[in-house]
Scaffold this motif. Structure first.
Motif, PDB file in Angstrom:
ATOM      1  N   GLU A 186       0.816  -1.172  -0.153  1.00  0.00           N
ATOM      2  CA  GLU A 186       0.052   0.155   0.187  1.00  0.00           C
ATOM      3  C   GLU A 186       0.815   1.049  -0.146  1.00  0.00           C
ATOM      4  O   GLU A 186       0.587   2.161  -0.753  1.00  0.00           O
ATOM      5  CB  GLU A 186      -0.879   0.136   1.269  1.00  0.00           C
ATOM      6  CG  GLU A 186      -1.847   1.101   1.153  1.00  0.00           C
ATOM      7  CD  GLU A 186      -3.028   1.254   2.393  1.00  0.00           C
ATOM      8  OE1 GLU A 186      -4.064   1.674   2.239  1.00  0.00           O
ATOM      9  OE2 GLU A 186      -2.278   0.715   3.442  1.00  0.00           O
ATOM     10  N   PRO A 226      -7.854  -2.854   3.517  1.00  0.00           N
ATOM     11  CA  PRO A 226      -7.603  -2.640   4.717  1.00  0.00           C
ATOM     12  C   PRO A 226      -8.562  -3.257   5.797  1.00  0.00           C
ATOM     13  O   PRO A 226      -7.945  -3.460   6.983  1.00  0.00           O
ATOM     14  CB  PRO A 226      -7.841  -0.996   4.745  1.00  0.00           C
ATOM     15  CG  PRO A 226      -9.184  -0.599   3.681  1.00  0.00           C
ATOM     16  CD  PRO A 226      -8.630  -1.628   2.493  1.00  0.00           C
ATOM     17  N   LYS A 227      -9.734  -3.655   5.504  1.00  0.00           N
ATOM     18  CA  LYS A 227     -10.568  -4.307   6.483  1.00  0.00           C
ATOM     19  C   LYS A 227      -9.539  -5.781   6.844  1.00  0.00           C
ATOM     20  O   LYS A 227      -9.672  -6.480   7.881  1.00  0.00           O
ATOM     21  CB  LYS A 227     -11.804  -4.719   5.662  1.00  0.00           C
ATOM     22  CG  LYS A 227     -12.865  -5.604   6.678  1.00  0.00           C
ATOM     23  CD  LYS A 227     -12.963  -4.936   8.040  1.00  0.00           C
ATOM     24  CE  LYS A 227     -14.411  -5.837   8.452  1.00  0.00           C
ATOM     25  NZ  LYS A 227     -14.056  -7.044   8.978  1.00  0.00           N
ATOM     26  N   GLN A 274      -7.307  -5.114   9.120  1.00  0.00           N
ATOM     27  CA  GLN A 274      -7.924  -4.724  10.642  1.00  0.00           C
ATOM     28  C   GLN A 274      -8.303  -6.008  11.032  1.00  0.00           C
ATOM     29  O   GLN A 274      -8.103  -5.843  12.410  1.00  0.00           O
ATOM     30  CB  GLN A 274      -9.098  -3.603  10.185  1.00  0.00           C
ATOM     31  CG  GLN A 274      -9.969  -3.430  11.563  1.00  0.00           C
ATOM     32  CD  GLN A 274     -11.142  -2.446  11.131  1.00  0.00           C
ATOM     33  OE1 GLN A 274     -11.914  -3.027  10.337  1.00  0.00           O
ATOM     34  NE2 GLN A 274     -11.347  -1.349  11.586  1.00  0.00           N
ATOM     35  N   GLU A 334      -3.671   8.650   7.265  1.00  0.00           N
ATOM     36  CA  GLU A 334      -4.644   8.153   6.697  1.00  0.00           C
ATOM     37  C   GLU A 334      -4.833   6.655   6.649  1.00  0.00           C
ATOM     38  O   GLU A 334      -5.828   5.980   7.107  1.00  0.00           O
ATOM     39  CB  GLU A 334      -5.012   8.781   5.576  1.00  0.00           C
ATOM     40  CG  GLU A 334      -6.145   8.539   4.948  1.00  0.00           C
ATOM     41  CD  GLU A 334      -6.721   8.912   3.391  1.00  0.00           C
ATOM     42  OE1 GLU A 334      -7.574   8.294   2.512  1.00  0.00           O
ATOM     43  OE2 GLU A 334      -5.762   9.757   2.730  1.00  0.00           O
ATOM     44  N   ARG A 335      -3.681   5.611   6.073  1.00  0.00           N
ATOM     45  CA  ARG A 335      -3.699   4.358   5.986  1.00  0.00           C
ATOM     46  C   ARG A 335      -3.755   3.774   7.194  1.00  0.00           C
ATOM     47  O   ARG A 335      -4.578   2.669   7.443  1.00  0.00           O
ATOM     48  CB  ARG A 335      -2.287   4.220   5.060  1.00  0.00           C
ATOM     49  CG  ARG A 335      -2.566   4.591   3.689  1.00  0.00           C
ATOM     50  CD  ARG A 335      -1.403   3.814   2.723  1.00  0.00           C
ATOM     51  NE  ARG A 335      -0.071   4.289   3.079  1.00  0.00           N
ATOM     52  CZ  ARG A 335       0.761   5.142   2.611  1.00  0.00           C
ATOM     53  NH1 ARG A 335       0.096   5.557   1.587  1.00  0.00           N
ATOM     54  NH2 ARG A 335       2.047   5.222   3.046  1.00  0.00           N
ATOM     55  N   GLY A 367      -4.750   4.696  10.126  1.00  0.00           N
ATOM     56  CA  GLY A 367      -5.634   5.033  10.754  1.00  0.00           C
ATOM     57  C   GLY A 367      -6.866   3.977  10.604  1.00  0.00           C
ATOM     58  O   GLY A 367      -7.750   3.609  11.187  1.00  0.00           O
ATOM     59  N   ARG A 368      -6.744   3.241   9.550  1.00  0.00           N
ATOM     60  CA  ARG A 368      -7.851   2.409   9.130  1.00  0.00           C
ATOM     61  C   ARG A 368      -7.767   0.879   9.992  1.00  0.00           C
ATOM     62  O   ARG A 368      -8.208  -0.050   9.632  1.00  0.00           O
ATOM     63  CB  ARG A 368      -7.967   2.064   7.621  1.00  0.00           C
ATOM     64  CG  ARG A 368      -8.151   3.444   6.971  1.00  0.00           C
ATOM     65  CD  ARG A 368      -8.780   2.970   5.613  1.00  0.00           C
ATOM     66  NE  ARG A 368      -7.771   2.261   4.561  1.00  0.00           N
ATOM     67  CZ  ARG A 368      -6.833   3.052   3.663  1.00  0.00           C
ATOM     68  NH1 ARG A 368      -7.055   4.502   3.595  1.00  0.00           N
ATOM     69  NH2 ARG A 368      -5.908   2.733   3.029  1.00  0.00           N
ATOM     70  N   TYR A 369      -6.326   0.472  10.336  1.00  0.00           N
ATOM     71  CA  TYR A 369      -6.130  -0.582  10.816  1.00  0.00           C
ATOM     72  C   TYR A 369      -5.350  -0.711  12.141  1.00  0.00           C
ATOM     73  O   TYR A 369      -5.244  -1.701  12.827  1.00  0.00           O
ATOM     74  CB  TYR A 369      -5.401  -1.621   9.806  1.00  0.00           C
ATOM     75  CG  TYR A 369      -4.356  -1.080   9.211  1.00  0.00           C
ATOM     76  CD1 TYR A 369      -3.101  -1.058   9.816  1.00  0.00           C
ATOM     77  CD2 TYR A 369      -4.280  -0.533   7.675  1.00  0.00           C
ATOM     78  CE1 TYR A 369      -2.019  -0.540   8.971  1.00  0.00           C
ATOM     79  CE2 TYR A 369      -3.325  -0.142   7.076  1.00  0.00           C
ATOM     80  CZ  TYR A 369      -2.150  -0.250   7.587  1.00  0.00           C
ATOM     81  OH  TYR A 369      -1.101   0.461   7.082  1.00  0.00           O
TER      82      TYR A 369
END
Length: 310
Positions: free
Chosen positions: A156, A164-165, A168, A230-231, A233-235
């Motif tokens: 990424e 990203p899920k 996570q 930003e990246r 923060g998603r996981y």
């Protein structure tokens, strides 16, 4: 109460295990009827309650051995030949199905759990199920799992679209597997990720600071920090995101402060030009607290200090 013989009871319990195992084998919609639930629950209760026989230790061992057999026959083979993203997806699926299977079995063994396992063994059957997965799956494959997750992050970072899920979910597994343990798999992963991030941006900035103008360099710093924030923060947990931004701050700004001052002086940039550079990154905070300096404030203070030293 109608008592049953141990051999007869073990046959009934084995029926419960075999049906529950189907969940891990790829049939997560497997359901137990109320009649089945009552039959399995009553069987365990009767065997535990039967006077003159102490079957509790045997049933506890049967519970654990059945989990281990499922892991050996189904979970490990499904993960063995997979790498990278495929490994992570299969891990997430297996962990989800395994937890569902264990949840059903713990309901059937509720009486044993309440009056023997938690009391005499010091751990609940739920904890036992996690311990089995941790020791037989996660600890064995931990290095491959961590490398696969790190590979996704790097992909990424280089512009590839990822899920990203998935990351996570993997981070959630790290936390669940390491819960109430002296070893935090999540924190260990974050530390390894921070070290790899530091290496990546140390190498990148060593090229940028030589070949880019001051304006271009600061714009790259601004863009990198925004993208990473930003990246991640998603996981990642918010505290881990702060640690990541601090690594970027160190590698991109702190370690290159003197060179940036030299570049400002050698390029004959006016104070107006410099203020314009700072204004482009004035809103980007390096942390979550209101007292945390923005990138512009940190850069301004850093370069003022470095200019004085220089």
């Amino acid at each position: 109460m109608q008592f049953i013989q141990l051999d007869e009871g073990l046959v009934i319990i084995e029926e419960a295990f075999q049906k529950a195992k189907r969940i891990v084998e790829g049939y997560p919609d497997t359901k137990f009827t109320s009649e089945e639930y009552m039959k399995f629950h009553a069987c365990v209760y009767t065997l535990c309650y039967k006077p003159g026989d102490d079957n509790k230790a045997l049933l506890h061992e049967k519970f654990k051995k059945s989990l281990e057999e499922t892991i050996n026959s189904t979970v490990l083979p499904s993960l063995a030949a997979k790498e990278n993203e495929l490994l992570l997806r299969e891990l997430v699926l297996m962990w989800s199905n395994y937890k569902l299977m264990a949840k059903w079995l713990c309901r059937f063994f509720e009486y044993l759990d309440r009056y023997y396992s938690s009391f005499c063994c010091g751990v609940s059957l739920g904890e036992t199920s996690v311990d089995c997965f941790r020791s037989m799956v996660f600890n064995v494959l931990h290095s491959r799992i961590q490398a696969a997750a790190m590979s996704l992050i790097n992909e990424e970072r280089h512009g590839k679209q990822i899920d990203p899920k998935l990351l996570q979910d993997v981070m959630s597994i790290f936390k669940e597997i390491g819960e109430n343990r002296s070893t935090s798999y999540y924190e260990n992963f974050v530390q390894a990720m921070l070290e790899e991030t530091a290496t990546f941006y140390s190498q990148s900035s060593s090229q940028w600071v030589v070949y880019d103008s001051l304006t271009d360099y600061i714009q790259k710093v601004n863009w990198c920090i925004m993208q990473e924030k930003e990246r991640a923060g998603r996981y990642l947990h918010p505290t881990s995101v702060i640690k990541l931004i601090q690594v970027l701050q160190c590698q991109l700004l702190d370690m290159n402060a003197l060179k940036l001052v030299e570049k400002l002086q050698s390029q004959n940039s006016s104070q107006l030009d410099y203020q314009e550079i700072l204004s482009k990154c004035a809103c980007l905070s390096l942390g979550e607290e209101s007292s945390t300096p923005t990138l512009a404030e940190h850069l301004s203070a850093l370069m003022a200090k470095s200019a004085h030293i220089h």
